[in-house]
Design a protein around this motif. Structure first.
Motif, PDB file in Angstrom:
ATOM      1  N   SER A  56       0.833  -1.218   0.000  1.00 19.61           N
ATOM      2  CA  SER A  56       0.000   0.000   0.000  1.00 19.61           C
ATOM      3  C   SER A  56       0.862   1.259   0.000  1.00 19.61           C
ATOM      4  O   SER A  56       0.407   2.344  -0.322  1.00 19.61           O
ATOM      5  CB  SER A  56      -0.906   0.023   1.236  1.00 19.61           C
ATOM      6  N   MET A  57       2.135   1.116   0.367  1.00 21.60           N
ATOM      7  CA  MET A  57       3.082   2.236   0.431  1.00 21.60           C
ATOM      8  C   MET A  57       2.578   3.349   1.345  1.00 21.60           C
ATOM      9  O   MET A  57       2.816   4.524   1.082  1.00 21.60           O
ATOM     10  CB  MET A  57       3.385   2.771  -0.974  1.00 21.60           C
ATOM     11  N   LYS A  58       1.845   2.975   2.384  1.00 23.13           N
ATOM     12  CA  LYS A  58       1.455   3.986   3.363  1.00 23.13           C
ATOM     13  C   LYS A  58       1.474   3.473   4.802  1.00 23.13           C
ATOM     14  O   LYS A  58       0.856   4.067   5.674  1.00 23.13           O
ATOM     15  CB  LYS A  58       0.101   4.613   3.010  1.00 23.13           C
ATOM     16  N   TYR A  83       3.941   9.542  15.374  1.00 32.24           N
ATOM     17  CA  TYR A  83       3.396   9.791  14.040  1.00 32.24           C
ATOM     18  C   TYR A  83       1.956  10.253  14.187  1.00 32.24           C
ATOM     19  O   TYR A  83       1.184   9.672  14.950  1.00 32.24           O
ATOM     20  CB  TYR A  83       3.436   8.496  13.227  1.00 32.24           C
ATOM     21  N   GLY A  84       1.588  11.304  13.484  1.00 33.11           N
ATOM     22  CA  GLY A  84       0.206  11.765  13.600  1.00 33.11           C
ATOM     23  C   GLY A  84      -0.154  12.720  12.484  1.00 33.11           C
ATOM     24  O   GLY A  84       0.681  13.083  11.652  1.00 33.11           O
ATOM     25  N   GLN A  85      -1.409  13.104  12.477  1.00 29.98           N
ATOM     26  CA  GLN A  85      -1.951  13.959  11.436  1.00 29.98           C
ATOM     27  C   GLN A  85      -1.363  15.374  11.508  1.00 29.98           C
ATOM     28  O   GLN A  85      -0.953  15.826  12.575  1.00 29.98           O
ATOM     29  CB  GLN A  85      -3.471  14.056  11.589  1.00 29.98           C
ATOM     30  N   TYR A 170      11.285   3.033   3.377  1.00 27.17           N
ATOM     31  CA  TYR A 170      11.369   4.253   2.573  1.00 27.17           C
ATOM     32  C   TYR A 170      11.240   5.450   3.512  1.00 27.17           C
ATOM     33  O   TYR A 170      10.365   5.476   4.378  1.00 27.17           O
ATOM     34  CB  TYR A 170      10.235   4.250   1.551  1.00 27.17           C
ATOM     35  N   ARG A 172      10.722   9.578   3.878  1.00 26.50           N
ATOM     36  CA  ARG A 172      10.232  10.740   3.133  1.00 26.50           C
ATOM     37  C   ARG A 172      10.392  12.032   3.943  1.00 26.50           C
ATOM     38  O   ARG A 172       9.557  12.361   4.764  1.00 26.50           O
ATOM     39  CB  ARG A 172       8.754  10.516   2.791  1.00 26.50           C
ATOM     40  N   ALA A 174      10.128  16.015   3.941  1.00 29.03           N
ATOM     41  CA  ALA A 174       9.377  16.972   3.122  1.00 29.03           C
ATOM     42  C   ALA A 174       9.388  18.339   3.786  1.00 29.03           C
ATOM     43  O   ALA A 174       9.541  18.443   5.006  1.00 29.03           O
ATOM     44  CB  ALA A 174       7.947  16.494   2.926  1.00 29.03           C
ATOM     45  N   VAL A 195       8.923  11.278   7.620  1.00 26.74           N
ATOM     46  CA  VAL A 195       8.219  10.044   7.985  1.00 26.74           C
ATOM     47  C   VAL A 195       8.911   8.871   7.291  1.00 26.74           C
ATOM     48  O   VAL A 195       9.675   9.057   6.344  1.00 26.74           O
ATOM     49  CB  VAL A 195       6.725  10.085   7.586  1.00 26.74           C
ATOM     50  N   VAL A 197       7.999   4.845   5.774  1.00 26.42           N
ATOM     51  CA  VAL A 197       6.937   3.883   5.467  1.00 26.42           C
ATOM     52  C   VAL A 197       7.533   2.596   4.897  1.00 26.42           C
ATOM     53  O   VAL A 197       8.634   2.602   4.339  1.00 26.42           O
ATOM     54  CB  VAL A 197       5.904   4.444   4.441  1.00 26.42           C
ATOM     55  N   TRP A 199       7.933  -0.253   2.159  1.00 28.80           N
ATOM     56  CA  TRP A 199       8.021  -0.051   0.703  1.00 28.80           C
ATOM     57  C   TRP A 199       8.334  -1.395   0.048  1.00 28.80           C
ATOM     58  O   TRP A 199       9.225  -2.104   0.522  1.00 28.80           O
ATOM     59  CB  TRP A 199       9.128   0.961   0.403  1.00 28.80           C
TER      60      TRP A 199
ATOM     61  N   THR B  87      -7.374  18.765   8.595  1.00 33.08           N
ATOM     62  CA  THR B  87      -6.497  17.757   9.182  1.00 33.08           C
ATOM     63  C   THR B  87      -6.163  16.761   8.091  1.00 33.08           C
ATOM     64  O   THR B  87      -7.043  16.332   7.356  1.00 33.08           O
ATOM     65  CB  THR B  87      -7.228  17.029  10.329  1.00 33.08           C
ATOM     66  N   MET B  88      -4.893  16.442   7.955  1.00 34.85           N
ATOM     67  CA  MET B  88      -4.554  15.448   6.930  1.00 34.85           C
ATOM     68  C   MET B  88      -3.287  14.687   7.282  1.00 34.85           C
ATOM     69  O   MET B  88      -2.488  15.122   8.115  1.00 34.85           O
ATOM     70  CB  MET B  88      -4.439  16.097   5.558  1.00 34.85           C
ATOM     71  N   SER B  89      -3.145  13.565   6.633  1.00 34.47           N
ATOM     72  CA  SER B  89      -1.982  12.702   6.838  1.00 34.47           C
ATOM     73  C   SER B  89      -0.713  13.402   6.337  1.00 34.47           C
ATOM     74  O   SER B  89      -0.753  14.133   5.346  1.00 34.47           O
ATOM     75  CB  SER B  89      -2.198  11.408   6.049  1.00 34.47           C
ATOM     76  N   PRO B  90       0.416  13.157   7.009  1.00 37.74           N
ATOM     77  CA  PRO B  90       1.687  13.685   6.488  1.00 37.74           C
ATOM     78  C   PRO B  90       2.015  13.162   5.089  1.00 37.74           C
ATOM     79  O   PRO B  90       2.823  13.759   4.391  1.00 37.74           O
ATOM     80  CB  PRO B  90       2.734  13.179   7.493  1.00 37.74           C
ATOM     81  N   ILE B  91       1.380  12.050   4.697  1.00 37.70           N
ATOM     82  CA  ILE B  91       1.650  11.562   3.331  1.00 37.70           C
ATOM     83  C   ILE B  91       0.453  11.816   2.418  1.00 37.70           C
ATOM     84  O   ILE B  91       0.241  11.101   1.436  1.00 37.70           O
ATOM     85  CB  ILE B  91       2.111  10.081   3.303  1.00 37.70           C
ATOM     86  N   HIS B  96       2.813  16.483  -1.287  1.00 36.29           N
ATOM     87  CA  HIS B  96       4.047  16.002  -1.924  1.00 36.29           C
ATOM     88  C   HIS B  96       4.026  16.179  -3.435  1.00 36.29           C
ATOM     89  O   HIS B  96       5.045  16.470  -4.040  1.00 36.29           O
ATOM     90  CB  HIS B  96       4.259  14.517  -1.586  1.00 36.29           C
ATOM     91  N   ILE B 182       1.911   7.770  -1.086  1.00 35.16           N
ATOM     92  CA  ILE B 182       3.289   8.085  -1.476  1.00 35.16           C
ATOM     93  C   ILE B 182       3.574   7.566  -2.878  1.00 35.16           C
ATOM     94  O   ILE B 182       4.394   8.117  -3.593  1.00 35.16           O
ATOM     95  CB  ILE B 182       4.310   7.560  -0.431  1.00 35.16           C
TER      96      ILE B 182
END
Lengths: 417, 417
Positions: A56-58, A83-85, A170, A172, A174, A195, A197, A199, B87-91, B96, B182
């Motif tokens: 899912s790469m997330k 880790y959070g929003q 992986y 990232r 940013a 972050v 993830v 991969w 509010t959103m995910s860092p990914i 990006h 991602i």
């Protein structure tokens, strides 16, 4: 090197604020020594290798790095926190004006049990350049490298356990302009975050349950869409190079192709493939063996870390008399120059095409088996059937460095103690 | 028209999901009739006219519109709710890969007491196009227009009171890919939102406390940086066109210029100025009066709503025998063609330059007083000193429509009952 902050100081001085007062404001550069760590109270579960979750790469790790920059203070103290929003204003600059840039890196669990980054200085330097290209602040890249190591010291041991040598995550990093700003100008507040993830191995694997895919990527040469242009920003790892390319990607996939091969100009100059650099091995009309890739000077393509490493290794090892040569892998000339699809087409017709591959962090080294150019499919030789011999050799050399089979300065060990 | 959702249905059908099941999923188009409204419990204070708060360009109204899109359902039910953080995910994709697009519009309080949008259909259609260009979902633009009206029915009466005829708010609809992603592919989750903010009169005003500025904008013709190129996305209102342009803007401002005049190619073709369209009025060598602007066919420039309106009004009213002509404002030929800085330079030298102005929602119609091209400053005639006569005339015609001094189909009245 703390970007706009410097301008702010000048601005304050010009506007009569005393130098003492400005000094009190203390415009800070990025400083990893100020890092604080808050560990999660709800640790996650490490996904199975090559699982659907990884594909899912997330699937994130437990923590992330956050660093705020404001135009009055500069870079604030970095944090590692659960880790959070992210929370931001609907008029945050990065949501409207693509004031955003990123890096793609991996962290490797070596066969010697060690945790390594691969040439992290290259990624850190490039992020400074990308940030400046979209009016975001600069910073000392060495401090970012320290933050990367500190982050992996926290999450590496659990998420890349010693029981899984030869695996990777992986990473990232940013930078986004998250200041409220509808006016078209540089953001006054910025967030750097990092972050990690899970991969998958995009260079040879397939998702669980998916039909096995023949080796090699099939590329569709772009028709009307152009990824980047001289005077543009194709060389920077900024969001603006990606979203506008997705439509072509999706069209390509519908037609059965894995990636777009981006061309430029009336001569069909070859630039990048997908979001990777592109290499071809051919024989010239005079019979000289060459490894060819697009040059950096026009600033149209990304200066890939894998691309640079491929070129350096080839120049060092694929030379006459080298111990690395075999009957399949001969010495060759390494060439960075503008080259075109017309040349590839001609080489294919004349049987001079040897192989082709992509290089990049996401796809690593992946062979190319075909290119659709002007509705004709050009077959690319695939060596032993799984890919060309040069791709396989270069991939092995790089893996040996990444996973500690050989000790090399490009493999930077992370202290886990 | 609900974008990827359609592909998802096809995908489901191809994968053996029954048509009945797909129907149950109900892939929805944007539907304003499903709108629900939740009013704020902490209403804000309307800023003073032309105050510092308004000049900050970030003073929001009480509410905002939000609509979620997911690739399984399509567009969800829209909401008007209290203005608040996202509010959103860092990914999230939009942070990006610049999977983001927006519109700039204004809502006007007329001298007849009515609330109006100006040609909102144009903005709604353009947002559909922009969204598709960065792999975001499409929608029925008429539904977006209904949402805009519903939003302004809620916030218009308070934030643009009838006691302030001749004023406006800036409206910012935006679409962002906020799905976690991602991998470089179209986002699986998307958010459309609409906010409104106070906006100063950039076409003639200055911020409170700032030194008065002579009328007219000074432009710096771009040197190495190119805003957009054929085969790119310069015609779409996507974030990717903005952030990468900020560095040039900032350099221009440091040198004392208000905007960058974006050139393209070795002939110095004139495209846009800042984030506005660019017009020049000149006499040809044969003495013919022309209003000239760059054409849309190469898809390099934005199809501005104000640009289109200027061209339409000029073609209708600046013709021989028109009642609108005066001794200063004569009939002219309206020309959309590629033209270059070399031509402007030559016209200036030969005394054939009549005037120049920008058009756009943010800057409306603003005269240009000078262009720096290759380190030489070209002075542009400024009519009566405050700006050229054509700019003033076109601006008045448009304001008359926007503020209801004349009833015109372009001024779309919002029902406030």
């Amino acid at each position: 090197m703390n970007g706009h902050a410097v301008e702010t100081v000048e601005h304050l001085l010009q506007n009569g604020v005393s130098a003492t007062k400005v000094h009190e404001l203390e415009i800070h550069d990025l400083d990893a020594s100020k890092l604080t760590v808050t560990l999660t109270k709800s640790p996650g579960k490490v996904p199975e290798l090559d699982s659907k979750e990884v594909w899912s790469m997330k699937s994130n790790t437990d923590h992330m790095v956050r660093v705020t920059w404001t135009d009055d203070v500069g870079w604030h103290a970095p944090t590692i926190e659960p880790y959070g929003q992210l929370t931001m204003s609907p008029i945050a600059s990065c949501l409207h004006y693509a004031t955003q840039c990123f890096e793609g890196m991996k962290v490797y669990r070596g066969f010697d049990g060690k945790l390594r980054l691969f040439r992290p200085d290259k990624n850190c330097n490039r992020l400074v350049m990308s940030s400046a290209r979209v009016a975001l602040p600069t910073f000392d890249p060495k401090e970012l490298e320290k933050l990367l190591k500190a982050f992996m010291k926290v999450d590496g041991p659990k998420w890349l356990p010693k029981s899984r040598p030869g695996t990777f995550l992986y990473i990232r990093p940013a930078i986004i302009g998250n200041g409220e700003q509808i006016g078209v100008t540089a953001p006054s507040e910025v967030l750097m975050f990092i972050v990690a993830v899970g991969w998958p191995d995009l260079s040879s694997g397939t998702p669980p349950g998916a039909a096995p895919k023949p080796p090699g990527l099939k590329l569709l040469a772009s028709k009307s869409d152009v990824r980047a242009w001289p005077g543009g920003f194709g060389y920077a790892k900024v969001g603006a190079n990606y979203g506008p390319a997705f439509v072509s990607h999706m069209e390509g996939r519908k037609m059965g192709y894995d990636q777009i091969l981006w061309l430029l100009g009336s001569e069909y100059q070859v630039t990048e493939a997908g979001a990777s650099n592109f290499f071809v091995v051919w024989k010239t009309k005079k019979g000289k063996l060459q490894l060819v890739t697009a040059p950096l000077d026009a600033k149209v393509i990304l200066e890939g870390v894998t691309r640079g490493s491929v070129l350096e290794l080839a120049r060092e090892r694929l030379v006459s008399g080298s111990k690395y040569l075999t009957s399949e892998v001969k010495d060759l000339e390494v060439v960075e120059r503008n080259f075109t699809m017309l040349e590839i087409e001609e080489a294919a017709k004349e049987g001079r095409l040897v192989e082709s591959f992509l290089s990049g962090t996401a796809y690593f080294i992946t062979p190319v088996s075909a290119i659709n150019f002007r509705d004709q499919e050009i077959d690319i030789p695939m060596g032993d059937g799984t890919g060309g011999y040069y791709a396989a050799t270069l991939k092995k050399w790089l893996k040996d460095i990444m996973y500690g089979n050989v000790q090399h300065e490009w493999g930077v060990i992370i202290d886990e103690e």
